[in-house]
Write an enzyme that holds these catalytic residues in place. Structure first.
Site, mmCIF file in Angstrom:
data_model
loop_
_atom_site.group_PDB
_atom_site.id
_atom_site.type_symbol
_atom_site.label_atom_id
_atom_site.label_comp_id
_atom_site.label_asym_id
_atom_site.label_seq_id
_atom_site.Cartn_x
_atom_site.Cartn_y
_atom_site.Cartn_z
ATOM 1 N N ASP A 633 -0.948 -5.518 4.442
ATOM 2 C CA ASP A 633 -0.175 -6.356 5.356
ATOM 3 C C ASP A 633 1.014 -5.616 5.966
ATOM 4 O O ASP A 633 1.551 -4.677 5.402
ATOM 5 C CB ASP A 633 0.317 -7.615 4.638
ATOM 6 C CG ASP A 633 1.212 -7.294 3.441
ATOM 7 O OD1 ASP A 633 0.819 -6.421 2.644
ATOM 8 O OD2 ASP A 633 2.281 -7.914 3.295
ATOM 9 N N GLU A 634 1.390 -6.040 7.134
ATOM 10 C CA GLU A 634 2.651 -5.722 7.807
ATOM 11 C C GLU A 634 2.895 -4.232 8.018
ATOM 12 O O GLU A 634 4.016 -3.744 7.865
ATOM 13 C CB GLU A 634 3.823 -6.353 7.033
ATOM 14 C CG GLU A 634 3.731 -7.870 6.984
ATOM 15 C CD GLU A 634 4.883 -8.526 6.263
ATOM 16 O OE1 GLU A 634 5.279 -9.621 6.691
ATOM 17 O OE2 GLU A 634 5.377 -7.979 5.267
#
Length: 938
Positions: A633-634
């Site tokens: 993620d991210e």
């Protein structure tokens, strides 16, 4: 005012115009809620007193007798003047000494019959304690400093917010008090602190600020600083990004660093987990003018409890609810003094976990009720390895299943019926149960990377998961702030990456984050043997551990650890390109060292080494590594987002766009896309997993976005869906299904347990996706029909939503799990309080499909105005659940050693001075005081 406390058992007179202090307590009184003050009448409630409080619960409070000297001039009456006329003493200050239930016990009454001296208020002197002083320079300043943070305004201010995301900012006042007897004129110091919000401005000529990395920032004197004058206070107006509505936004353990020798000392009043020691209590929870969330006070909480909670007979309610239960009209009720197990060898390894749980709950294994296990065929609609049937009669109980896991579930369902408050005399009803799980994946995620959780805390978590049929412990062991598993051959991961301290070169530790202070804690990781022990412990309780090693982003602990190794001459596993000059700001304010460079051969070698060592641990435990969580993620530069238009274009660079290694990769590898580095790295790691025999890769959904299942080689690829409903998670659900991934519902606006339980500034947690995730909200979440939740809940700002079900076939949901991220959760006890009892609501939804959950209906719209969800059935179901939870299951948590959250009570005082109180958990003891909590008695 708290000098004495009484047990609440129904409406009671406390005197008009009184402010009453209340607190809830657990079964044995060892756990208590935060204290609340009731000083107003609930405006939309019925004061019928029908809240079914259980006054039989005892606590450790000491009862004060009427012979106690009446030093505080305590007398009974409807109010203070009435008490002065009546002169009926209640010397201990307890209302239980007043014969009239509508009278309170008032202190400081000048009674004409019996006048006594009042109490003398003692004001304790505040001492300043020095911590870890290492030089004369810092010791001359730090012990005499005290800082206080006061929240000012989230809006309607004139601060310059242009550098905040979408131009959002709030204002605070930082007070620095110097208590030294002599002036301090030196300016060679910095004050470091952790802040989850970026500091945008310090509006004071004598101080300036500098962001270091992550949440670490410092303030330092400017050239105009004239020193700290003796016993004076300096107030610094601050402008901070976004908004602040929770007091726990403010991290503890501020510390002073002397510039000359880098010596450090913590500022004493911040070296605590008591936030009000350095934060002025917040008075508002409004973050924007359109924020319609209702702040929970004693009165508003009373109203909410009255509308949503009724205690019912839940003696036959099991958590989680079985698929089908039959109780005949002529079913007998009988009592047992414990159980004994027959054919328990069929449980195989689960025997260890079963007997351990029975022992911890105080249920005798040499009792008078026989429980027999049998292998056998099950009805077609309940067939499966985790399914079972159970027949309970006065003559004994028989549990039938096709596998040991099903037999184990049958046993914990049997335990679920037991009231262990009196294990020598437990009541049961004859019944037949046919049961099966709703989802194959029923998970609980624990973030042990941001802040470490002890091995004992993980074992207690596994016990609770087993008892309520959760079967996957998602153990998030790495992130920017820490690496928590020993990896042979990569010793720096724990020598450096498991510690946080003040080392600007980061050669011995990671720079301090999240209020951990300047001094490293030891043994903040699981040894190889610890992990093997946890694997076996979980297996013995029908729980699988899913290890997560987050990458390519949220990987700073690994990157910095391998940089420390490279500085010592070994770059075999280096994770960053030393020639890369890309500017990067991650979502939690780290630089490019937060993301593993996917273009380096050494990064591939690192993952090969990591997966190989983890696989070997599983092999040594006799438990194959079948599932591996990639994270994903991210992986982005947040300044590329539309909200940062005020920033110059030269800061808006794709990760690794200036890395020579990645520039070469772009020329030589057509599959490499600089804008999709998470996708590229996911496919790379997946190939390594295949080489190690791993069957399933799991990831956060955004890490695999824009790819499909066909691009991966493992048998299964699953994603945690973590978008919010009001920001379009139903579209993300549609995308994930179209991409062919298994879907694990992990929605933050319902299933994140690092968020507050209620809208109140004293609650712990983040709130970027939801202002509260109460037990009721988790329970009422419909995982297979996302749109339905728009009718039963509101968005982050307390406003109604409108969501339409997509015109596609219903996506298959693999499972669901609650997430307990740990940025604001620094201790095991804080973790227990945040996770429990919400974990039990997840267990209910993951195991059981309720009758109030609507079918997936393409094109149907749900919102606050629709009336499609059968709310009467939802209310009935919830009251059964919460009654079983409060009256029976919470005690089991206590027996497991889990210090769960005791909810603060609701209370209302009418104009005549009658107090009425309630709780969101039936059978919770409520105590009250009219002297602000200085003493407690029952």
């Amino acid at each position: 005012e708290g000098r004495t406390w009484s047990l609440y058992s129904g409406p009671v007179g406390v005197g008009s115009g009184k402010a009453v202090t209340l607190q809830s307590a657990s079964f044995n009184g060892s756990l208590k809620s935060r204290v609340v003050v009731a000083d107003e009448e609930c405006s939309d409630c019925e004061h019928d007193g029908n809240f079914n409080m259980d006054s039989s619960i005892t606590t450790n409070g000491e009862k004060l007798v009427a012979s106690t000297p009446n030093k505080g001039n305590f007398y009974c009456g409807a109010n203070k003047n009435d008490a002065q006329q009546r002169c009926i003493p209640c010397p201990s200050g307890s209302m239980s000494e007043c014969d009239d239930p509508f009278h309170g016990c008032f202190g400081g009454v000048e009674c004409t019959v019996s006048s006594q001296n009042g109490n003398v208020d003692l004001i304790a002197e505040t001492s300043i304690e020095t911590t870890g002083l290492s030089s004369n320079h810092v010791s001359k300043l730090a012990p005499y400093l005290r800082v206080m943070i006061e929240m000012e305004k989230n809006f309607d201010h004139d601060a310059d917010c242009s550098m905040g995301d979408w131009g959002l900012c709030h204002t605070q006042t930082l007070s620095i008090e110097y208590a030294g007897e002599e002036d301090y004129l030196d300016d060679q110091f910095k004050i470091y602190f952790s802040s989850i919000h970026r500091v945008l401005q310090v509006n004071h000529p004598d101080f300036e600020h500098q962001h270091v990395v992550g949440d670490l920032t410092y303030i330092q004197p400017t050239s105009s600083f004239g020193g700290f004058q003796s016993k004076t206070k300096i107030e610094l107006p601050l402008v901070m990004e976004y908004w602040s509505v929770q007091e726990t936004d403010n991290m503890p353990r501020w510390f002073v660093v002397d510039d000359r020798d880098q010596s450090t000392a913590i500022i004493g009043n911040t070296d605590t987990e008591e936030v009000h020691s350095f934060v002025v209590p917040y008075t508002s929870t409004m973050k924007t003018p359109t924020d319609n969330n209702v702040q929970m006070t004693a009165a508003t909480r009373f109203s909410l409890n009255q509308k949503t909670v009724r205690k019912v007979d839940a003696s036959n309610r099991i958590i989680p609810t079985p698929y089908h239960t039959i109780i005949a009209d002529d079913a007998q009720t009988f009592q047992i003094r414990g159980i004994y197990l027959s054919n328990w060898q069929l449980l195989d390894k689960l025997r260890i976990g079963a007997t351990d749980l029975l022992w911890k709950l105080g249920v005798s294994g040499n009792g008078d009720h026989k429980v027999t296990f049998m292998f056998g065929s099950l009805p077609k609609d309940t067939d499966g390895p985790e399914s079972y049937t159970m027949e309970i009669t006065a003559d004994g109980t028989t549990i039938t299943g096709s596998a040991s896991s099903g037999l184990f579930h049958g046993l914990v369902s049997f335990i679920g019926l037991l009231d262990v408050s009196n294990a020598a005399k437990m009541t049961l009803t004859e019944m037949i149960i046919y049961d099966k799980p709703r989802f194959d994946y029923r998970g609980h995620q624990v973030d042990v990377a941001r802040n470490f959780r002890s091995k004992e805390a993980i074992k207690k978590t596994i016990d609770a998961m087993a008892l309520w049929k959760l079967n996957v412990l998602h153990l998030a062991m790495t992130n920017d702030e820490g690496w928590r598993l020993e990896i042979p051959g990569l010793e720096e991961l724990t020598i450096v990456g498991s510690k946080r301290c003040f080392d600007l070169n980061e050669e011995t530790c990671l720079l301090t984050q999240l209020g951990s202070g300047p001094y490293a804690k030891e043994q903040q990781f699981y040894t190889r043997q610890d992990y093997i022990e946890l694997l076996k412990y979980a297996e013995e309780r029908n729980v699988k551990i899913l290890p997560e090693f987050n990458m390519p982003a949220h990987a700073r602990a690994a990157v910095i650890s391998m940089e420390a190794r490279a500085k010592n001459g070994d770059d075999t596993y280096r994770l960053t390109d030393p020639e890369d000059e890309t500017f990067l700001l991650t979502v939690q304010f780290y630089d490019r060292t937060s993301i593993i460079n996917p273009c380096l051969d050494s990064s591939v070698r690192f993952v090969e080494k990591l997966v190989g060592e983890v696989k070997q641990m599983h092999d040594d435990a006799g438990i194959p590594l079948e599932s591996y969580h990639f994270g994903g993620d991210e992986a982005k530069n947040i300044l590329l987002g539309a909200g940062y238009s005020s920033y110059s274009d030269e800061l808006k660079e794709q990760p690794f766009s200036k890395s020579p290694s990645c520039q070469a990769k772009r020329l030589n590898d057509p599959s490499f896309d600089i804008e999709k580095i998470a996708n590229y790295w996911a496919i790379t790691v997946n190939k390594i997993l295949i080489e190690n025999g791993v069957k399933e890769m799991v990831a956060w959904q955004d890490g695999l976005r824009s790819t499909t299942k066909d691009q991966y080689e493992t048998e299964s690829v699953a994603v945690n869906l973590w978008g919010t409903l009001y920001w379009g998670s139903i579209v993300e659900l549609e995308d994930a299904a179209d991409e062919g991934f298994e879907i694990i519902m992990s929605n933050p606006d319902y299933l994140y347990f690092d968020f507050p339980y209620e809208v109140n500034p004293e609650e712990r947690g983040y709130y970027w996706a939801a202002r509260q995730n109460s037990v009721y909200k988790v329970f009422s979440f419909a995982p297979e029909n996302l749109a339905q939740n728009a009718e039963t809940s509101v968005d982050r700002d307390g406003n109604e939503m409108s969501v339409t079900t997509p015109s596609i076939p219903q996506p298959r949901i693999h499972g669901m799990q609650g997430q307990t991220w740990s940025e604001t959760i620094r201790t095991d006890d804080q973790y227990y309080e945040m996770a429990f009892p919400r974990v039990l609501a997840v267990a209910e939804r993951a195991w059981h499909l309720a009758n109030w959950e609507m079918n997936w209906s393409p094109g149907v719209t749900y919102n606050g105005e629709t009336d499609l969800v059968p709310k009467d059935e939802l209310a009935t179901d919830y009251n059964g659940f919460v009654s079983a939870l409060g009256c029976r299951e919470m005690l089991k948590l206590e027996y497991l050693g889990i210090k769960y959250r005791v909810p603060p009570p609701g209370a209302s005082i009418d104009a005549s001075g009658v107090l009425t109180a309630n709780s969101e958990l039936p059978c919770t003891a409520i105590m009250y005081s009219i002297d602000e909590g200085r003493t407690w008695s029952l």
